[in-house]
Design a protein around this motif. Sequence first.
Motif, PDB file in Angstrom:
ATOM      1  N   GLN A  54      15.463  -1.248  86.130  1.00 58.06           N
ATOM      2  CA  GLN A  54      15.049  -2.409  87.243  1.00 58.06           C
ATOM      3  C   GLN A  54      13.560  -2.989  86.809  1.00 58.06           C
ATOM      4  OE1 GLN A  54      17.156  -3.903  88.866  1.00 58.06           O
ATOM      5  NE2 GLN A  54      16.281  -5.029  90.340  1.00 58.06           N
ATOM      6  N   LYS A  55      12.638  -2.104  86.343  1.00 60.65           N
ATOM      7  CA  LYS A  55      11.196  -2.501  86.072  1.00 60.65           C
ATOM      8  C   LYS A  55      11.321  -3.346  84.975  1.00 60.65           C
ATOM      9  CE  LYS A  55       9.886   1.765  88.162  1.00 60.65           C
ATOM     10  NZ  LYS A  55       9.771   3.061  87.711  1.00 60.65           N
ATOM     11  N   SER A  56      11.989  -3.042  84.024  1.00 58.70           N
ATOM     12  CA  SER A  56      11.880  -3.805  82.616  1.00 58.70           C
ATOM     13  C   SER A  56      13.200  -4.952  82.535  1.00 58.70           C
ATOM     14  CB  SER A  56      11.930  -2.863  81.428  1.00 58.70           C
ATOM     15  OG  SER A  56      13.324  -2.245  81.624  1.00 58.70           O
ATOM     16  N   ASP A  57      14.190  -4.408  83.115  1.00 58.29           N
ATOM     17  CA  ASP A  57      15.376  -5.446  82.794  1.00 58.29           C
ATOM     18  C   ASP A  57      15.986  -5.787  84.258  1.00 58.29           C
ATOM     19  OD1 ASP A  57      17.069  -7.296  81.606  1.00 58.29           O
ATOM     20  OD2 ASP A  57      18.533  -5.392  80.962  1.00 58.29           O
ATOM     21  N   PRO A  58      15.270  -6.479  85.183  1.00 57.31           N
ATOM     22  CA  PRO A  58      15.825  -6.133  86.503  1.00 57.31           C
ATOM     23  C   PRO A  58      17.221  -6.969  86.649  1.00 57.31           C
ATOM     24  CG  PRO A  58      14.064  -7.880  86.422  1.00 57.31           C
ATOM     25  CD  PRO A  58      14.022  -7.216  84.995  1.00 57.31           C
ATOM     26  N   VAL A  59      18.060  -6.505  87.327  1.00 58.73           N
ATOM     27  CA  VAL A  59      19.263  -7.255  87.872  1.00 58.73           C
ATOM     28  C   VAL A  59      19.027  -7.660  89.351  1.00 58.73           C
ATOM     29  CG1 VAL A  59      20.943  -5.521  86.641  1.00 58.73           C
ATOM     30  CG2 VAL A  59      20.313  -4.881  89.004  1.00 58.73           C
ATOM     31  N   TYR A  60      19.722  -9.020  89.441  1.00 55.21           N
ATOM     32  CA  TYR A  60      19.475  -9.748  90.689  1.00 55.21           C
ATOM     33  C   TYR A  60      20.718  -9.937  91.785  1.00 55.21           C
ATOM     34  CZ  TYR A  60      15.022 -10.806  88.322  1.00 55.21           C
ATOM     35  OH  TYR A  60      13.784 -10.748  87.640  1.00 55.21           O
ATOM     36  N   THR A  61      21.723  -9.708  90.834  1.00 53.60           N
ATOM     37  CA  THR A  61      23.034  -9.773  91.804  1.00 53.60           C
ATOM     38  C   THR A  61      23.620  -8.460  91.779  1.00 53.60           C
ATOM     39  OG1 THR A  61      24.609 -10.556  89.918  1.00 53.60           O
ATOM     40  CG2 THR A  61      23.277 -12.208  91.178  1.00 53.60           C
ATOM     41  N   ASP A  62      24.507  -8.487  92.674  1.00 50.90           N
ATOM     42  CA  ASP A  62      25.461  -7.357  92.729  1.00 50.90           C
ATOM     43  C   ASP A  62      26.526  -7.051  91.852  1.00 50.90           C
ATOM     44  OD1 ASP A  62      26.554  -9.496  94.138  1.00 50.90           O
ATOM     45  OD2 ASP A  62      27.691  -8.006  95.642  1.00 50.90           O
ATOM     46  N   VAL A  63      26.820  -8.302  91.284  1.00 54.58           N
ATOM     47  CA  VAL A  63      27.789  -8.103  90.111  1.00 54.58           C
ATOM     48  C   VAL A  63      27.274  -7.811  88.834  1.00 54.58           C
ATOM     49  CG1 VAL A  63      29.415  -9.747  88.746  1.00 54.58           C
ATOM     50  CG2 VAL A  63      29.150  -9.992  91.156  1.00 54.58           C
ATOM     51  N   ASP A  64      25.930  -8.153  88.766  1.00 55.69           N
ATOM     52  CA  ASP A  64      25.416  -7.906  87.277  1.00 55.69           C
ATOM     53  C   ASP A  64      24.876  -6.363  87.395  1.00 55.69           C
ATOM     54  OD1 ASP A  64      25.241 -10.386  86.407  1.00 55.69           O
ATOM     55  OD2 ASP A  64      22.989 -10.624  87.109  1.00 55.69           O
ATOM     56  N   ALA A  65      24.607  -5.760  88.645  1.00 56.65           N
ATOM     57  CA  ALA A  65      24.162  -4.335  88.918  1.00 56.65           C
ATOM     58  C   ALA A  65      25.768  -3.507  88.705  1.00 56.65           C
ATOM     59  CB  ALA A  65      23.954  -4.089  90.329  1.00 56.65           C
ATOM     60  N   LYS A  66      26.898  -4.012  89.000  1.00 59.56           N
ATOM     61  CA  LYS A  66      28.121  -3.471  88.816  1.00 59.56           C
ATOM     62  C   LYS A  66      28.664  -3.267  87.452  1.00 59.56           C
ATOM     63  CE  LYS A  66      32.856  -3.298  90.442  1.00 59.56           C
ATOM     64  NZ  LYS A  66      33.937  -3.850  91.500  1.00 59.56           N
ATOM     65  N   ASN A  67      28.364  -4.462  86.758  1.00 57.88           N
ATOM     66  CA  ASN A  67      28.717  -4.663  85.209  1.00 57.88           C
ATOM     67  C   ASN A  67      27.672  -3.481  84.265  1.00 57.88           C
ATOM     68  OD1 ASN A  67      30.803  -6.313  85.879  1.00 57.88           O
ATOM     69  ND2 ASN A  67      29.120  -8.193  85.361  1.00 57.88           N
ATOM     70  N   LYS A  68      26.395  -3.390  84.874  1.00 60.61           N
ATOM     71  CA  LYS A  68      25.623  -2.697  84.109  1.00 60.61           C
ATOM     72  C   LYS A  68      25.827  -0.971  84.542  1.00 60.61           C
ATOM     73  CE  LYS A  68      20.730  -2.326  83.176  1.00 60.61           C
ATOM     74  NZ  LYS A  68      19.424  -3.060  83.609  1.00 60.61           N
ATOM     75  N   VAL A  69      26.430  -0.720  85.511  1.00 57.52           N
ATOM     76  CA  VAL A  69      26.793   0.714  85.984  1.00 57.52           C
ATOM     77  C   VAL A  69      27.974   1.012  85.285  1.00 57.52           C
ATOM     78  CG1 VAL A  69      27.749   2.140  87.821  1.00 57.52           C
ATOM     79  CG2 VAL A  69      25.760   0.750  88.251  1.00 57.52           C
ATOM     80  N   ILE A  70      28.966  -0.074  85.118  1.00 55.17           N
ATOM     81  CA  ILE A  70      30.300   0.369  84.383  1.00 55.17           C
ATOM     82  C   ILE A  70      29.745   0.582  82.993  1.00 55.17           C
ATOM     83  CG2 ILE A  70      32.193  -0.872  83.394  1.00 55.17           C
ATOM     84  CD1 ILE A  70      32.541  -2.111  86.183  1.00 55.17           C
ATOM     85  N   LYS A  71      28.890  -0.290  82.263  1.00 51.45           N
ATOM     86  CA  LYS A  71      28.732   0.022  81.064  1.00 51.45           C
ATOM     87  C   LYS A  71      28.002   1.388  80.842  1.00 51.45           C
ATOM     88  CE  LYS A  71      25.594  -2.184  77.513  1.00 51.45           C
ATOM     89  NZ  LYS A  71      24.561  -3.065  77.117  1.00 51.45           N
ATOM     90  N   LEU A  72      27.002   1.876  81.768  1.00 45.41           N
ATOM     91  CA  LEU A  72      26.644   2.982  81.587  1.00 45.41           C
ATOM     92  C   LEU A  72      27.630   4.304  81.582  1.00 45.41           C
ATOM     93  CD1 LEU A  72      23.343   2.301  83.755  1.00 45.41           C
ATOM     94  CD2 LEU A  72      23.254   3.101  81.180  1.00 45.41           C
ATOM     95  N   LEU A  73      28.543   4.181  82.617  1.00 39.69           N
ATOM     96  CA  LEU A  73      29.611   4.910  82.742  1.00 39.69           C
ATOM     97  C   LEU A  73      30.381   4.970  81.381  1.00 39.69           C
ATOM     98  CD1 LEU A  73      30.724   4.503  86.422  1.00 39.69           C
ATOM     99  CD2 LEU A  73      29.416   6.456  85.436  1.00 39.69           C
ATOM    100  N   GLN A  74      30.781   3.835  80.788  1.00 43.87           N
ATOM    101  CA  GLN A  74      31.502   3.844  79.707  1.00 43.87           C
ATOM    102  C   GLN A  74      30.781   4.487  78.284  1.00 43.87           C
ATOM    103  OE1 GLN A  74      32.528  -0.203  79.469  1.00 43.87           O
ATOM    104  NE2 GLN A  74      34.331   0.100  80.509  1.00 43.87           N
ATOM    105  N   ILE A  75      29.280   4.173  78.404  1.00 45.05           N
ATOM    106  CA  ILE A  75      28.628   5.003  77.270  1.00 45.05           C
ATOM    107  C   ILE A  75      28.770   6.466  77.729  1.00 45.05           C
ATOM    108  CG2 ILE A  75      26.091   5.212  76.725  1.00 45.05           C
ATOM    109  CD1 ILE A  75      25.781   2.374  77.194  1.00 45.05           C
ATOM    110  N   ASN A  76      28.738   7.082  78.715  1.00 38.73           N
ATOM    111  CA  ASN A  76      28.646   8.362  79.053  1.00 38.73           C
ATOM    112  C   ASN A  76      29.855   8.837  78.935  1.00 38.73           C
ATOM    113  OD1 ASN A  76      25.796   9.046  79.308  1.00 38.73           O
ATOM    114  ND2 ASN A  76      25.920   7.639  80.928  1.00 38.73           N
ATOM    115  N   ASP A  77      30.950   8.145  78.694  1.00 42.14           N
ATOM    116  CA  ASP A  77      32.440   8.620  78.756  1.00 42.14           C
ATOM    117  C   ASP A  77      32.925   9.218  80.072  1.00 42.14           C
ATOM    118  OD1 ASP A  77      34.990   8.700  77.451  1.00 42.14           O
ATOM    119  OD2 ASP A  77      34.557  10.927  76.617  1.00 42.14           O
ATOM    120  N   MET A  78      32.599   8.503  81.148  1.00 41.67           N
ATOM    121  CA  MET A  78      32.605   8.770  82.684  1.00 41.67           C
ATOM    122  C   MET A  78      33.738   7.835  83.113  1.00 41.67           C
ATOM    123  SD  MET A  78      29.132  10.453  83.628  1.00 41.67           S
ATOM    124  CE  MET A  78      29.982  10.917  85.128  1.00 41.67           C
TER     125      MET A  78
END
Length: 122
Positions: A54-78
């Motif tokens: 959030q400090k270096s690449d902030p998200v401003y909307t809940d949709v962007d945050a959700k997409n970023k969480v989904i991406k992180l979960l997929q990277i971690n095979d979760m």
Amino acid sequence: MNKLPAHQKGASAIVTIIVLVVLGYAVYVGFQYVPQMIESKSIDSVLRTMEDSQKSDPVYTDVDAKNKVIKLLQINDMNNMLNNFTVEKKDGGIVIAFSYDRELNLIYKVQPMKFRKKVRLH
């Protein structure tokens, strides 16, 4: 003069069995608990990554945050956690919350394990 017995008889077999039963039970519980602990630490890592990024690449909307969480979960095979989190705008920030339940079978009872974690992005 005291004579020492050549071979000990009696309690050694019982003690060995008790030790093996206790070790077996610890391994049985460990096989269930360790994956839950790893899963919990992975969720902590996802939330920490969201907070740090959030400090270096902030998200401003809940949709962007959700997409970023989904991406992180997929990277971690979760992928199994995709339905266990919510993202919502609240009081000028974005709140990401994970909520899921697991069970720990202790043979004599099934212990429910509730995991609730959240982070607030500003």
